[in-house]
Structures are given as C-alpha cells and as structure tokens.
Design a protein around this motif. Structure first.
Motif, PDB file in Angstrom:
ATOM      1  N   ILE A  84      19.023  33.408  15.437  1.00 45.24           N
ATOM      2  CA  ILE A  84      17.721  32.859  15.098  1.00 45.24           C
ATOM      3  C   ILE A  84      16.847  33.871  14.372  1.00 45.24           C
ATOM      4  N   GLN A  85      17.279  35.135  14.376  1.00 43.71           N
ATOM      5  CA  GLN A  85      16.546  36.166  13.648  1.00 43.71           C
ATOM      6  C   GLN A  85      17.531  37.261  13.243  1.00 43.71           C
ATOM      7  N   PHE A  86      17.349  37.795  12.035  1.00 45.55           N
ATOM      8  CA  PHE A  86      18.235  38.820  11.504  1.00 45.55           C
ATOM      9  C   PHE A  86      17.369  39.920  10.893  1.00 45.55           C
ATOM     10  N   ILE A  87      17.455  41.133  11.480  1.00 46.10           N
ATOM     11  CA  ILE A  87      16.616  42.247  11.045  1.00 46.10           C
ATOM     12  C   ILE A  87      17.505  43.279  10.361  1.00 46.10           C
ATOM     13  N   PRO A  88      17.484  43.367   9.030  1.00 43.47           N
ATOM     14  CA  PRO A  88      18.351  44.303   8.311  1.00 43.47           C
ATOM     15  C   PRO A  88      17.665  45.641   8.054  1.00 43.47           C
ATOM     16  N   VAL A  89      18.465  46.683   7.934  1.00 44.99           N
ATOM     17  CA  VAL A  89      17.984  48.023   7.597  1.00 44.99           C
ATOM     18  C   VAL A  89      18.968  48.609   6.575  1.00 44.99           C
ATOM     19  N   GLY A  90      18.446  49.314   5.571  1.00 43.01           N
ATOM     20  CA  GLY A  90      19.294  49.952   4.567  1.00 43.01           C
ATOM     21  C   GLY A  90      19.350  49.217   3.255  1.00 43.01           C
ATOM     22  N   LEU A  91      18.800  48.016   3.197  1.00 36.80           N
ATOM     23  CA  LEU A  91      18.776  47.230   1.964  1.00 36.80           C
ATOM     24  C   LEU A  91      17.403  47.329   1.321  1.00 36.80           C
ATOM     25  N   ILE A  96      17.764  42.544  -0.943  1.00 38.14           N
ATOM     26  CA  ILE A  96      17.489  41.436  -0.023  1.00 38.14           C
ATOM     27  C   ILE A  96      17.227  40.157  -0.799  1.00 38.14           C
ATOM     28  N   ALA A  97      16.496  40.271  -1.924  1.00 41.17           N
ATOM     29  CA  ALA A  97      16.162  39.086  -2.716  1.00 41.17           C
ATOM     30  C   ALA A  97      17.408  38.436  -3.322  1.00 41.17           C
ATOM     31  N   LYS A  98      18.459  39.231  -3.586  1.00 44.71           N
ATOM     32  CA  LYS A  98      19.679  38.690  -4.196  1.00 44.71           C
ATOM     33  C   LYS A  98      20.541  37.918  -3.204  1.00 44.71           C
ATOM     34  N   ILE A  99      20.369  38.164  -1.900  1.00 47.12           N
ATOM     35  CA  ILE A  99      21.210  37.509  -0.887  1.00 47.12           C
ATOM     36  C   ILE A  99      20.780  36.056  -0.742  1.00 47.12           C
ATOM     37  N   GLU A 100      21.725  35.146  -0.845  1.00 46.89           N
ATOM     38  CA  GLU A 100      21.406  33.714  -0.836  1.00 46.89           C
ATOM     39  C   GLU A 100      20.864  33.279   0.519  1.00 46.89           C
ATOM     40  N   HIS A 101      21.459  33.733   1.609  1.00 48.22           N
ATOM     41  CA  HIS A 101      20.960  33.398   2.950  1.00 48.22           C
ATOM     42  C   HIS A 101      21.470  34.437   3.928  1.00 48.22           C
ATOM     43  N   GLY A 136      25.553  37.391  -3.245  1.00 47.16           N
ATOM     44  CA  GLY A 136      24.511  38.387  -3.421  1.00 47.16           C
ATOM     45  C   GLY A 136      24.548  39.503  -2.406  1.00 47.16           C
ATOM     46  N   HIS A 137      25.435  39.398  -1.392  1.00 46.12           N
ATOM     47  CA  HIS A 137      25.500  40.407  -0.333  1.00 46.12           C
ATOM     48  C   HIS A 137      26.280  41.630  -0.841  1.00 46.12           C
ATOM     49  N   PRO A 138      25.796  42.854  -0.577  1.00 43.93           N
ATOM     50  CA  PRO A 138      26.543  44.043  -1.019  1.00 43.93           C
ATOM     51  C   PRO A 138      27.867  44.167  -0.269  1.00 43.93           C
ATOM     52  N   PRO A 139      28.908  44.755  -0.897  1.00 41.54           N
ATOM     53  CA  PRO A 139      30.210  44.897  -0.223  1.00 41.54           C
ATOM     54  C   PRO A 139      30.124  45.873   0.942  1.00 41.54           C
TER      55      PRO A 139
END
Length: 562
Positions: A84-91, A96-101, A136-139
């Motif tokens: 229900i929530q996803f908190i990313p670090v390092g992007l 982040i804007a390129k990731i579709e979802h 859009g997600h980095p490898p």
C-alpha cells in the motif's frame, strides 16, 4: 654452503605470512567493529524520531548505507497482502518520473510478503518468481530482502539492490539488515503509539470545543467548518470535505473544504447513486478505500489516493458525508482514524439536528405569534369596527341632508371593506407558511402586479377566506391560469382604465371575479379564450358567467367547488 645460507630465510618467510594474516584479521576486526558501531548509530538514528513517515524513510536510508547498496526501498504491506506504500531511496526525481508504476506486491516482492523470511540473491532475474521490472525502472541485479516486524505482525519489507563494487550481499550484510529491521520494528511501534497518543489528545480537545459550540447555539455552518478543520489536524489528511445534499436531493455538494487542494474541489459534486460518497449517504455506513474509484476521477486527476468516508448521522437521519483523502502514495487511514472520526462526525450530526430543532422552535414561535395576532384582530378590532359601522348605519336614517347621509353611507362602505381586508389578513396569518414554494396568495399578488406594466395602471385586488389552506394544488394551478387569461383579455381587448380582481374562498367553493370599465365584450367577437375558461370550470364541476354592469365594462365570474 648454500644450505647454510638459505636456512635463516625460512623463519623470516613464515613470520611475514603470519604478520600478513594477522593484519588481515585485524582489518576484519576493525571493519566489523566499524560496522557494529555504524549499526548502533543507525539504531539510535532510526529511533530518534516519532513521526511515522520520517521513521520509514530513515530506515531505508540507513539500511542502504550499512550494506553499501545503491538502491533501497521499504514496502508497507496492506490488509490484502499487497503493497500500500512504497518508499524508494537512491533514485533521482527524473528516474522516479520515468517509472510507469510502483510495485504492487507481486512476483519476487509478493514472495517476501507470503513467506516473511530473509531472501538473498546474486541475480534477481534468475529467481523463478521474478516478474521483471515495470517500464522505466532502472536495471538491478543483486538483491537482499528482509521483513520488518512490529510485534507478531509483518509491517513491511526492506528491499536492497545493487551492492556497490559489483559484489554480492553476504551473510554479514544479511545479519546487519536483520538487526536493523528488528530495531526498525520497535521504532515503528513507538511512532504508532506516539501518533495514537497525539491523536487522542487532539480528539479530546476538538470534542470539547465542538461540544461548547453546540451548547452555545452556534450556527451549523460554523460547527461544520470547525469540524473540517479539526479532522484535518487530527488525521493529517491532505484534503477534508463536508458534503451536504443539494436542493434537488440528487447530488452531494462540497460545502466546506480544508487542505492544500480544498479550493480546487469546491465545485465538485457527487451523485447519490453512482459514487462511494452517495452510497455512504444512503446506507449510513462508513467506507474506506486504498485508492479512489474511477467514478471519482476528478479527485484522482488531482493526485489523491487513500480515502475515508464517514456519514454525518446514522440510519434515516444521515445529514451529509465527511470525506477525507491523502495524496497518492501516502499511508491509508487506519482503523483508529475510522473509530475516532465516526464519533467526531456523530457530534457534527448532533449540531445539524440541534440547528433543525432550533429552526422548528423558532417557526413554532412565529406561528404562535401570528395566531395570537389573528385572534386579537378577530376578537377585538373587527368587533369594534363592526360596532362602529352599525352605529353609523343607524345614524344615516336620522340625517336629513343628502350630502351628509351619502358621506355616512360611504364611511360605512369603507368600514365594510376594511373589515373584509382584515379578515383576509387574519386568514393569511393563520395559513401555514409553505417551505416548498410560494403560497397561492403570493402567486396571485405577483400575477396581478405583473399585469400593471401591460395595463398602465394597478388593478385592485381583494382576497377573502382561507385561500392557502383550503385550495388544493391542482385547483390553485387552474385559478392562476384563469386569472392570467382574464387579465390578458383586458390588456388586449377592454381598453379599460380601471380593473379589479376578487378571490373568495367560502365553505363550499372558490370564486374568482374580474371586472373592468372597458368597452365590454362584443356579441360577435372571438370567444375562444372565454370558451377555454368555461371548459376549465366545467372540468372541475364549476361554472363560468359573463355579465355587463350598468356602469359599463364587463364582469367575469369563475366559480369551482372545493
């Protein structure tokens, strides 16, 4: 000779190897000591803040730093075993804007949710549960996942990928992250307890303030506006709306809005049959949703996600809906939020109930005053005027001069007309004020006054009897249509300089009379309008009569039974 020369070198070589091995071990001990110190500092850092969302982001940042990971994330698990929530670090923001979802908790991440045990991989794509990455997600290659537990509950999972230097996460990295996850669970629990304590304190203060305003007789709009403000403070919602039914009773309108996007949502309405808010209003049951439904696309387009809908009232006495929303990606509202707001909304419903009761009491007081005035007019004023008129009538026979006798008779006639007007006023005072529209008396007055501009003069108007109480709505519509036709005939054909309208309601029927001093009704003229008036009377079981007074003009008398 050679053997003697080489023999002293052997102990020296063994000593160098031992020293080198000792140095490596010392470095390993120092590195371990540094990582232990870093872990201790991380534990202290994670537990140093009591804001839940700040704590969650700090956990991810600390974990990536401890194991030298390029990317890290914390996924919060919902009730249906989804993220229900996803908190990313390092992007970066651009990445982040390129990731579709964001991930929803399927594939490899779903495996961690179903089987809450640490998972370490050298290559993500090699695992059979791997679904790949969204567009859009980095490898990413190496992976380390560890559950975060709060007591016996799995709160979420720590995800770490791409160890710097090209290596893989080892057992020591896993042990450190497991230790951090344990401390993180304690920090999350502390943050939750703090949030609950702060929420209860705010709730008690807001409840006290609302109760004070209720007892002091504050207006409903003031109480509802205060409720929206307090709900915004108590829950940390990004948007709070108070939805009330519109005049047509078919849609809910945003009456009050609190939050950064409140002004943008004030014009939005919600249907009672095709929206979650309408369903809450009809059923009287609260509703929660991780994200707004497609039917509420207006709010979704503005970036809102988790929602909480609370009815203002219960059962058959729901007055409106309290709607709260957070920006997409934030934690949804908790069960504690729901319980607190249901009690809070109950107080707002009491405010509306008290306001309506107060309006009924004021209306009853007004009716009692009008009834008292009507009785005073009838029992005192009319009786005295009637006595004066009787005295003048008996005096007319005693006066010999015709001029004086005519003046006395005229005074008696004026008193009679005054008595009729007062009686008409008494009936108007005794009529119950209509809340759904104007009364028949008011509509008759409006119709007569509107004819003034076409006639060039103001027609006389006299109304007697309980017009508003005794005349059914279907008869009232016919009366207005007939009066409109009669006045229209005077405008088009009569060439009159004076006209009068009389509406009388007696025990057995209603009589509408319209007279003028014009040219009268020619015998050979068109009579389609007059036939229409006669047909209207006949359909209602009444009569229609046309007469020509001696002084000229015409008189139309339309009568129907009640």
């Amino acid at each position: 000779m050679r053997e003697s020369e080489q023999s002293p070198l052997l102990p020296s070589m063994r000593l160098d190897d031992l020293l080198a091995e000792l140095q490596v071990r010392l470095q390993a001990v120092l590195a371990t000591r540094d990582r232990v110190h870093a872990l201790m500092e991380a534990v202290v850092s994670v537990g140093s803040d009591l804001d839940l969302e700040t704590v969650l982001r700090r956990i991810v940042e600390t974990a990536t730093r401890l194991v030298d990971a390029t990317y890290g994330a914390l996924g919060v698990v919902g009730q249906e075993s989804t993220l229900i929530q996803f908190i990313p670090v390092g992007l970066s923001e651009e990445e982040i804007a390129k990731i579709e979802h964001w991930p929803h908790g399927l594939g490899l991440l779903g495996l961690l949710i179903k089987d809450a045990r640490p998972l370490r991989l050298g290559r993500i794509s090699d695992h059979p549960e791997s679904y790949g990455f969204p567009p859009g997600h980095p490898p990413m290659g190496t992976f380390l996942g560890v559950p975060v537990r709060v007591r016996d509950e799995v709160f979420g999972n720590l995800y770490l990928t791409e160890k710097r230097g090209g290596g893989e996460f080892d057992e020591e990295d896993e042990a450190i992250v497991i230790a951090l996850a344990t401390a993180a669970g304690v920090a999350v629990e502390n943050a939750r307890l703090y949030e609950e304590t702060r929420r209860r304190e705010t709730w008690l203060q807001a409840s006290s303030e609302i109760t004070t305003r209720l007892l002091s007789g504050a207006a409903p709009h003031e109480v509802l506006s205060m409720m929206a403000t307090r709900a915004h403070q108590m829950t940390g919602a990004d948007l709070v709306q108070v939805l009330l039914p519109g005049p047509d009773g078919k849609r809910l309108h945003v009456e009050y809005a609190e939050g950064d996007g409140g002004q943008e949502t004030t014009g939005i309405t919600f249907g009672l049959d095709d929206s979650p808010a309408g369903q809450v209003f009809r059923t009287g049951h609260a509703a929660t949703a991780d994200d707004l439904h497609d039917r509420d696309s207006e709010l979704r387009e503005l970036g809102y996600g988790p929602e909480l809908l609370i009815p203002l009232g219960s059962g058959q006495t729901v007055r409106g809906v309290l709607a709260l929303a957070k920006w997409s990606g934030r934690l949804p509202f908790s069960a504690a939020d729901l319980r607190m707001l249901e009690a809070f909304a109950g107080q707002a419903a009491i405010a509306l109930e008290l306001a309506e009761t107060r309006r009924h009491a004021e209306r009853l007081g007004l009716l009692e005053d009008r009834d008292r005035i009507a009785k005073d007019l009838h029992d005192v004023v009319i009786q005295r005027l009637f006595a004066i008129a009787m005295t003048l009538m008996s005096t007319v026979r005693l006066v010999d001069r015709p001029e004086a006798s005519n003046r006395l008779q005229q005074a008696v006639n004026e008193l009679d007309e005054t008595i009729r007007q007062i009686r008409s006023t008494i009936f108007a005072l005794q009529a119950t004020p209509e809340t759904t529209g104007p009364t028949l008396r008011g509509r008759i007055v409006d119709l007569v006054e509107s004819a003034r501009g076409h006639l060039g003069f103001m027609p006389g108007l006299r109304m007697e009897g309980q017009i508003d109480n005794q005349v059914p709505e279907e008869v009232a519509e016919q009366v207005l249509a007939v009066l409109r036709e009669m006045l229209s005939n005077i405008v088009r054909h009569a060439k009159a300089s004076r006209a009068g309208v009389a509406v009388e309601v007696t025990g057995d029927g209603l009589t509408l009379t319209v007279h003028d001093n014009g040219v009268g009704i020619p015998a050979e003229g068109r009579r389609s309008g007059l036939r229409n008036l006669e047909e209207r009377a006949t359909r209602l079981g009444g009569t229609f009569e046309i007469s020509s007074p001696d002084e000229g003009g015409s008189s139309l008398r339309w009568r129907v039974p009640l």
